[in-house]
Scaffold this active site. Structure first.
Site, PDB file in Angstrom:
ATOM      1  N   THR A  76      -7.216  31.951 122.547  1.00 30.65           N
ATOM      2  CA  THR A  76      -7.097  33.057 123.052  1.00 30.65           C
ATOM      3  C   THR A  76      -5.957  33.485 124.289  1.00 30.65           C
ATOM      4  O   THR A  76      -5.540  34.300 124.005  1.00 30.65           O
ATOM      5  CB  THR A  76      -8.389  33.555 123.651  1.00 30.65           C
ATOM      6  N   GLU A  77      -5.826  32.227 124.806  1.00 26.25           N
ATOM      7  CA  GLU A  77      -4.877  32.531 125.980  1.00 26.25           C
ATOM      8  C   GLU A  77      -3.186  32.449 125.606  1.00 26.25           C
ATOM      9  O   GLU A  77      -2.358  33.238 125.712  1.00 26.25           O
ATOM     10  CB  GLU A  77      -5.005  31.084 126.969  1.00 26.25           C
ATOM     11  N   SER A  78      -3.210  31.459 124.417  1.00 21.53           N
ATOM     12  CA  SER A  78      -1.697  31.235 124.037  1.00 21.53           C
ATOM     13  C   SER A  78      -1.539  31.328 122.556  1.00 21.53           C
ATOM     14  O   SER A  78      -0.427  30.999 122.136  1.00 21.53           O
ATOM     15  CB  SER A  78      -1.261  30.009 124.476  1.00 21.53           C
ATOM     16  N   VAL A 136     -10.311  28.755 123.939  1.00 17.89           N
ATOM     17  CA  VAL A 136      -9.614  29.361 125.108  1.00 17.89           C
ATOM     18  C   VAL A 136      -8.276  29.117 124.918  1.00 17.89           C
ATOM     19  O   VAL A 136      -7.311  29.973 125.005  1.00 17.89           O
ATOM     20  CB  VAL A 136      -9.998  28.333 126.613  1.00 17.89           C
ATOM     21  N   TYR A 150     -12.115  39.300 126.710  1.00 16.15           N
ATOM     22  CA  TYR A 150     -11.883  37.981 126.853  1.00 16.15           C
ATOM     23  C   TYR A 150     -12.987  37.216 126.528  1.00 16.15           C
ATOM     24  O   TYR A 150     -13.033  36.203 125.775  1.00 16.15           O
ATOM     25  CB  TYR A 150     -11.316  37.712 128.226  1.00 16.15           C
TER      26      TYR A 150
END
Length: 197
Positions: free
Chosen positions: A74-76, A71, A174
């Site tokens: 993928t997010e940052s 996560v 996502y």
């Protein structure tokens, strides 16, 4: 002359065996080096930072460490200063309203943009979503990306099938990306990110 040729025959056989052995060893070394280079390249594509905080929060809330790392990636991409167009901040891209709600419900205090607090809040939120959606990882991830209200709306439609019907292409992508990235992190670092204790 003929006698000399016959007397060299055992040496030639030995030389062929020695040359073949050297070739096999060289090939094995090249394969090991290639594997090591590939592993190093994959680790550069899937970096791991803040692993102690990830493992600690994962243990506390019962979420797989490799999933948390996925996560974050993928997010940052593990950028603690990341900020989205929607004003989501930090490693796990938490928006201010969500941070306030998490703090109120969980008791987690501190600046939600700071990596340790951001990870704790993000993992708490993943656990909350996992509980809310009865352990469905796909719904948990979809809600993390698009919001609980959005996913709740989808679930109102009796024909909704989470495996096929995530209506937002970005959210569907996502969910797939996080799950594939989790598999890469688990393969590279182990599902508990290389715990040694």
């Amino acid at each position: 002359m003929r006698g000399t040729k016959n007397s060299l025959r055992p040496y030639r056989s030995w030389l062929v065996v020695a040359a073949a052995s050297v070739l096999v060893v060289a090939l094995l070394l090249a394969l090991a080096l290639t594997s090591s280079v590939q592993d190093g390249l994959r680790r550069s594509l899937y970096p791991l930072n803040h692993e102690q905080t990830i493992r600690s929060a994962s243990d506390e809330y019962g979420i797989e460490s490799a999933l948390v790392a996925a996560v974050i990636h993928t997010e940052s991409e593990f950028d603690p200063d990341a900020r989205s167009d929607q004003n989501a901040y930090g490693l796990m891209q938490i928006v201010p309203d969500t941070a306030r709600n998490i703090s109120r419900q969980s008791g987690i205090e501190g600046d939600y943009r700071e990596p340790r607090v951001n990870i704790q809040m993000g993992v708490w939120y993943l656990d909350h979503l996992e509980d809310r959606y009865a352990g469905s990882e796909r719904l948990m991830l979809a809600a993390y990306n698009s919001g609980e209200g959005t996913v709740d709306g989808w679930l109102q439609d009796e024909s909704f099938n989470v495996r096929q019907d995530i209506p937002y292409p970005e959210t569907a992508s996502y969910v797939v990306d996080v799950r594939e990235t989790r598999d890469a992190y688990a393969e590279l670092y182990g599902s508990d990110l290389g715990r040694t204790d």
